[in-house]
Design a protein around this motif. Structure first.
Motif, PDB file in Angstrom:
ATOM      1  N   ALA A  24       0.817  -1.218   0.000  1.00  0.00           N
ATOM      2  CA  ALA A  24       0.000   0.000   0.000  1.00  0.00           C
ATOM      3  C   ALA A  24       0.845   1.260   0.000  1.00  0.00           C
ATOM      4  CB  ALA A  24      -0.930  -0.006   1.208  1.00  0.00           C
ATOM      5  N   THR A  25       1.911   1.264   0.790  1.00  0.00           N
ATOM      6  CA  THR A  25       2.734   2.478   0.879  1.00  0.00           C
ATOM      7  C   THR A  25       3.638   2.648  -0.338  1.00  0.00           C
ATOM      8  OG1 THR A  25       4.334   1.223   2.222  1.00  0.00           O
ATOM      9  CG2 THR A  25       2.704   2.562   3.397  1.00  0.00           C
ATOM     10  N   ALA A  26       4.238   1.564  -0.806  1.00  0.00           N
ATOM     11  CA  ALA A  26       5.159   1.654  -1.942  1.00  0.00           C
ATOM     12  C   ALA A  26       4.459   2.123  -3.203  1.00  0.00           C
ATOM     13  CB  ALA A  26       5.830   0.303  -2.185  1.00  0.00           C
ATOM     14  N   THR A  27       3.180   1.784  -3.359  1.00  0.00           N
ATOM     15  CA  THR A  27       2.438   2.190  -4.553  1.00  0.00           C
ATOM     16  C   THR A  27       1.708   3.515  -4.358  1.00  0.00           C
ATOM     17  OG1 THR A  27       0.535   0.871  -3.824  1.00  0.00           O
ATOM     18  CG2 THR A  27       2.120  -0.189  -5.309  1.00  0.00           C
ATOM     19  N   TRP A  32       8.081   2.403   6.794  1.00  0.00           N
ATOM     20  CA  TRP A  32       8.634   2.488   8.149  1.00  0.00           C
ATOM     21  C   TRP A  32       8.255   3.800   8.844  1.00  0.00           C
ATOM     22  CZ3 TRP A  32      11.474   2.476   3.620  1.00  0.00           C
ATOM     23  CH2 TRP A  32      12.106   3.660   3.273  1.00  0.00           C
ATOM     24  N   GLU A  33       7.709   4.753   8.122  1.00  0.00           N
ATOM     25  CA  GLU A  33       7.271   6.012   8.719  1.00  0.00           C
ATOM     26  C   GLU A  33       5.768   5.928   9.005  1.00  0.00           C
ATOM     27  OE1 GLU A  33       8.437   9.073   6.012  1.00  0.00           O
ATOM     28  OE2 GLU A  33      10.584   8.868   6.468  1.00  0.00           O
ATOM     29  N   VAL A  34       5.432   5.176  10.042  1.00  0.00           N
ATOM     30  CA  VAL A  34       4.029   4.883  10.332  1.00  0.00           C
ATOM     31  C   VAL A  34       3.223   6.159  10.543  1.00  0.00           C
ATOM     32  CG1 VAL A  34       2.471   3.683  11.927  1.00  0.00           C
ATOM     33  CG2 VAL A  34       4.698   2.683  11.352  1.00  0.00           C
ATOM     34  N   SER A  35       3.829   7.167  11.162  1.00  0.00           N
ATOM     35  CA  SER A  35       3.096   8.396  11.459  1.00  0.00           C
ATOM     36  C   SER A  35       2.641   9.122  10.198  1.00  0.00           C
ATOM     37  CB  SER A  35       3.974   9.337  12.298  1.00  0.00           C
ATOM     38  OG  SER A  35       5.141   9.705  11.565  1.00  0.00           O
ATOM     39  N   THR A  36       3.261   8.792   9.057  1.00  0.00           N
ATOM     40  CA  THR A  36       2.895   9.481   7.812  1.00  0.00           C
ATOM     41  C   THR A  36       1.804   8.764   7.027  1.00  0.00           C
ATOM     42  OG1 THR A  36       4.563   8.335   6.468  1.00  0.00           O
ATOM     43  CG2 THR A  36       5.267  10.339   7.623  1.00  0.00           C
ATOM     44  N   TRP A  96      -0.605   6.074   8.638  1.00  0.00           N
ATOM     45  CA  TRP A  96      -1.664   5.334   9.331  1.00  0.00           C
ATOM     46  C   TRP A  96      -3.043   5.917   9.070  1.00  0.00           C
ATOM     47  CZ3 TRP A  96      -5.117   7.241  12.913  1.00  0.00           C
ATOM     48  CH2 TRP A  96      -4.835   8.502  13.457  1.00  0.00           C
ATOM     49  N   ASP A  97      -3.116   7.246   8.821  1.00  0.00           N
ATOM     50  CA  ASP A  97      -4.409   7.866   8.552  1.00  0.00           C
ATOM     51  C   ASP A  97      -4.544   8.322   7.103  1.00  0.00           C
ATOM     52  OD1 ASP A  97      -2.550   9.870   8.720  1.00  0.00           O
ATOM     53  OD2 ASP A  97      -3.782  11.201   9.967  1.00  0.00           O
ATOM     54  N   GLU A  98      -3.720   7.762   6.207  1.00  0.00           N
ATOM     55  CA  GLU A  98      -3.835   8.073   4.783  1.00  0.00           C
ATOM     56  C   GLU A  98      -4.997   7.278   4.191  1.00  0.00           C
ATOM     57  OE1 GLU A  98      -2.689   9.862   2.292  1.00  0.00           O
ATOM     58  OE2 GLU A  98      -1.318  11.104   3.476  1.00  0.00           O
ATOM     59  N   PRO A  99      -5.958   7.956   3.581  1.00  0.00           N
ATOM     60  CA  PRO A  99      -7.123   7.235   3.042  1.00  0.00           C
ATOM     61  C   PRO A  99      -6.764   6.136   2.042  1.00  0.00           C
ATOM     62  CG  PRO A  99      -7.579   9.574   3.143  1.00  0.00           C
ATOM     63  CD  PRO A  99      -6.123   9.425   3.480  1.00  0.00           C
ATOM     64  N   ILE A 100      -5.788   6.380   1.191  1.00  0.00           N
ATOM     65  CA  ILE A 100      -5.464   5.372   0.185  1.00  0.00           C
ATOM     66  C   ILE A 100      -4.870   4.120   0.826  1.00  0.00           C
ATOM     67  CG2 ILE A 100      -3.106   6.170  -0.328  1.00  0.00           C
ATOM     68  CD1 ILE A 100      -3.745   5.562  -3.293  1.00  0.00           C
ATOM     69  N   VAL A 101      -4.200   4.270   1.948  1.00  0.00           N
ATOM     70  CA  VAL A 101      -3.654   3.099   2.646  1.00  0.00           C
ATOM     71  C   VAL A 101      -4.793   2.239   3.179  1.00  0.00           C
ATOM     72  CG1 VAL A 101      -2.287   2.328   4.621  1.00  0.00           C
ATOM     73  CG2 VAL A 101      -1.465   4.204   3.179  1.00  0.00           C
ATOM     74  N   ASN A 112      -2.857  16.570   1.105  1.00  0.00           N
ATOM     75  CA  ASN A 112      -2.751  15.167   0.688  1.00  0.00           C
ATOM     76  C   ASN A 112      -2.062  15.056  -0.669  1.00  0.00           C
ATOM     77  OD1 ASN A 112      -3.981  12.716  -0.932  1.00  0.00           O
ATOM     78  ND2 ASN A 112      -4.140  12.198   1.232  1.00  0.00           N
ATOM     79  N   THR A 113      -1.082  14.180  -0.751  1.00  0.00           N
ATOM     80  CA  THR A 113      -0.352  13.981  -2.005  1.00  0.00           C
ATOM     81  C   THR A 113      -0.493  12.565  -2.558  1.00  0.00           C
ATOM     82  OG1 THR A 113       1.672  13.408  -0.786  1.00  0.00           O
ATOM     83  CG2 THR A 113       1.368  15.727  -1.412  1.00  0.00           C
ATOM     84  N   SER A 114      -1.129  11.690  -1.815  1.00  0.00           N
ATOM     85  CA  SER A 114      -1.226  10.288  -2.238  1.00  0.00           C
ATOM     86  C   SER A 114      -2.482   9.998  -3.035  1.00  0.00           C
ATOM     87  CB  SER A 114      -1.183   9.368  -1.010  1.00  0.00           C
ATOM     88  OG  SER A 114       0.041   9.510  -0.321  1.00  0.00           O
ATOM     89  N   GLY A 115      -3.525  10.816  -2.863  1.00  0.00           N
ATOM     90  CA  GLY A 115      -4.756  10.598  -3.594  1.00  0.00           C
ATOM     91  C   GLY A 115      -5.566   9.430  -3.057  1.00  0.00           C
TER      92      GLY A 115
END
Length: 591
Positions: free
Chosen positions: A63-66, A72-76, A78-83, A178-181
């Motif tokens: 989820a994070t790599a894509t 490893w930066e959980v704080s960045t 854990w609350d990302e909608p795309i994750v 938000n930059t991940s979309g």
């Protein structure tokens, strides 16, 4: 319990197997109280490693790599909608392949440990359509079309997972930084449509994918603006919790918790396990401790705490409720329930954190913040439709869309084979042999393998419907002690590759599909089958099925009669009310 060896019941297998069936089940039920299934600890380690590294770490990395994030930066993240979206889709993919729930030795998949995908990519295996009247779904065998549809479904899920997110106006309005979309709505539509089409041709795959929960989530991903999507996802998880909590009212659930606790490797103290039963070994109905754990630790938590999460605007109260639900799901994971819904519980623990701590009600994500009151009303009505219908008419709806997960109120069955008749199952096209043969392939002696499988029967007797099912077998089969009896939920895994406690997956449709290949003679395979209890009735309706003749008896029993009896039926069969019976010499079981 040994690390590599099972905690086998204290019996001499050859001598033990000569005893009457109900005496055997008494011995095994009493053994279950202290030792559960007796699974070697190495099996639990395998499940834990699979959960930690394959599901959690693998899912987070994917989820994070894509999504342009560092795992490893959980704080960045854990609350990302795309994750969160990709966590749901990752879970759906694994469930669709049977690499999550209903996997491994705890569900009777000893060798091989994976069922589903091995069956569902193989033409000729059994396919169970949900409704006969749906056009283009006739037949009970998987075709190349079904295989292709299934493979494309997997590919569409994988594509959504690996594609980067897309920005939307609604997302940027709510989260300007938000930059991940979000996952592409157009891409999510494809697996949604394919899952529905697949489900119309084979209910097994739809239920394995947990379509009743994840399909609405995918729908919200695809069509709702961001804030509405978050609120709708909150409604979805609360309905799941409340449905499960409501289903635990009644007499069944108290009988679920003690056997589940007894099976937990996280509880090593036998005195604590025995405390969940009234008077071990004389009376193993639930004690007050068992009732408290069921209806306070279970029912009360699943109803009150979700309501707090849905309506609270107090930050600390909401965080406390989140913590309770996380602990609730982790406790379930620690017990390794026989359906092993470990990934599902981890996802729900994360969902509680993401939805209610990451997007609190007081920050504009409460139900009154939905863009339209009409939309809110439609969503609530849609989410409640199948739970309400399934509790009123359980014969029409699987217990999964009814939101009755692990409530003890299940459609269930036991299959009784005449001596040697179980071998006929080897003529059924499938991807795994009989479980007794799987255990032999692992090096078990035949008698040891047989005792191991009979422990699942003892587990069934410790639940309410088991007392009724075995009452039916005692009534209909004078040669019961000579027969090979199998728990249908386990057996189902060797025939269609999946089961999650749903007796609708092994009703007459499966029996007829098996019979077309196995060709049992009258009396060689007799099945006691019972429907779930509906919410407004005090009884359960049963069928007795002869594989060669069809249904030979219908009737009911009162739930109170079942739960008030000991698992081994010391007073004989519970009272049965026959409403219809097929008469005639052709229905008499073979002696």
């Amino acid at each position: 319990m040994g690390f590599t060896k099972p905690d086998f019941p204290p019996v001499d297998p050859p001598t033990f197997l000569q005893q009457p069936l109900m005496e055997r089940l008494r011995t095994l039920a009493l053994n279950w109280v202290e030792n559960g299934f007796g699974t070697p600890k190495v099996i639990h380690v395998i499940y834990i490693l699979k959960l930690l590294f394959f599901y959690i770490l693998g899912g987070v990395v994917l989820a994070t790599a894509t999504s342009g994030l560092r795992f490893w930066e959980v704080s960045t993240w854990w609350d990302e909608p795309i994750v969160y979206q990709k966590a749901v889709l990752w879970t759906v993919l694994l469930e669709c392949m049977n690499l999550a729930g209903s996997w491994g030795p705890l569900v009777g998949k000893f060798k091989p440990m994976t069922g589903g995908v091995r069956f569902w990519v193989r033409p000729g295996t059994i396919r169970l359509r949900p409704w006969r009247r749906v056009p283009f779904t006739a037949g009970d065998r998987r075709t190349w079309f079904d295989v292709a549809l299934y493979v494309v479904l997997l590919a569409s899920l994988a594509l959504v997972l690996v594609m980067p997110g897309v920005a939307t106006e609604a997302l940027l309005a709510a989260l300007p930084d938000n930059t991940s979309g979000l996952v592409s709505p157009s891409l999510v539509v494809v697996p949604m449509v394919l899952l529905i089409l697949m489900g119309l041709r084979d209910k097994t795959i739809f239920l394995a994918a947990r379509g009743e929960q994840y399909l609405p989530a995918m729908f919200f991903f695809a069509v709702l603006p961001f804030t509405d999507m978050i609120i709708a996802l909150k409604l979805l998880i609360v309905v799941v919790w409340l449905g499960a909590g409501f289903s635990k009212f009644g007499k069944h659930f108290a009988n679920v918790v003690p056997p589940m606790v007894s099976n937990s490797p996280a509880i090593p103290f036998k005195w604590l396990k025995r405390a969940h039963y009234r008077d071990y070994p004389r009376d193993i109905r639930p004690s007050r401790v068992g009732d408290f754990m069921a209806h306070v630790g279970g029912t009360t938590v699943e109803i009150l705490v979700p309501l707090v999460l849905l309506f609270s605007h107090n930050r600390w109260l909401s965080l406390a409720a989140v913590a309770i639900m996380v602990v609730f799901h982790l406790f379930i994971v620690s017990t390794f329930p026989l359906a092993v819904p470990l990934e599902w519980n981890i996802l729900f623990a994360y969902a509680a954190i993401f939805l209610f701590a990451g997007f609190p009600n007081e920050a504009g994500y409460g139900i009154t913040d939905m863009s339209s009151g009409w939309l809110l009303a439609v969503l609530v009505a849609g989410l409640l439709f199948f739970p309400v219908l399934g509790n009123l008419r359980p014969d029409l709806v699987s217990f999964l869309p009814s939101m009755r997960q692990y409530a003890g109120n299940w459609a269930s069955a036991v299959w009784a084979f005449a001596p040697g008749a179980e071998e006929k199952l080897n003529s059924v096209v499938r991807a795994a042999p009989n479980q007794i043969d799987q255990l032999k392939a692992l090096g078990y002696e035949p008698d040891v393998a047989e005792v191991t499988m009979q422990q699942t029967l003892a587990w069934r007797t410790m639940h309410s419907q088991g007392r009724g099912l075995f009452s039916l077998l005692i009534k209909h089969l004078p040669d019961l002690d000579r027969r090979t009896v199998r728990e249908a939920e386990f057996l189902c895994n060797t025939l269609i590759g999946f089961n999650f406690g749903d007796g609708h997956l092994h009703d007459e449709d499966l029996v007829n599909a098996v019979q077309r290949q196995a060709r049992f003679e009258p009396g060689e395979l007799v099945i006691a089958w019972v429907e779930s209890q509906s919410a407004h009735r005090n009884y359960q309706e049963y069928k007795v099925i002869d594989a060669a003749l069809g249904v030979i008896e219908r009737g009911s029993w009162k739930v109170a009669d079942a739960v008030n009896e000991q698992p081994w039926l010391p007073n004989g069969p519970i009272p049965l009310h026959v409403t219809w019976s097929r008469k005639g010499p052709d229905r008499e079981p073979a002696a």
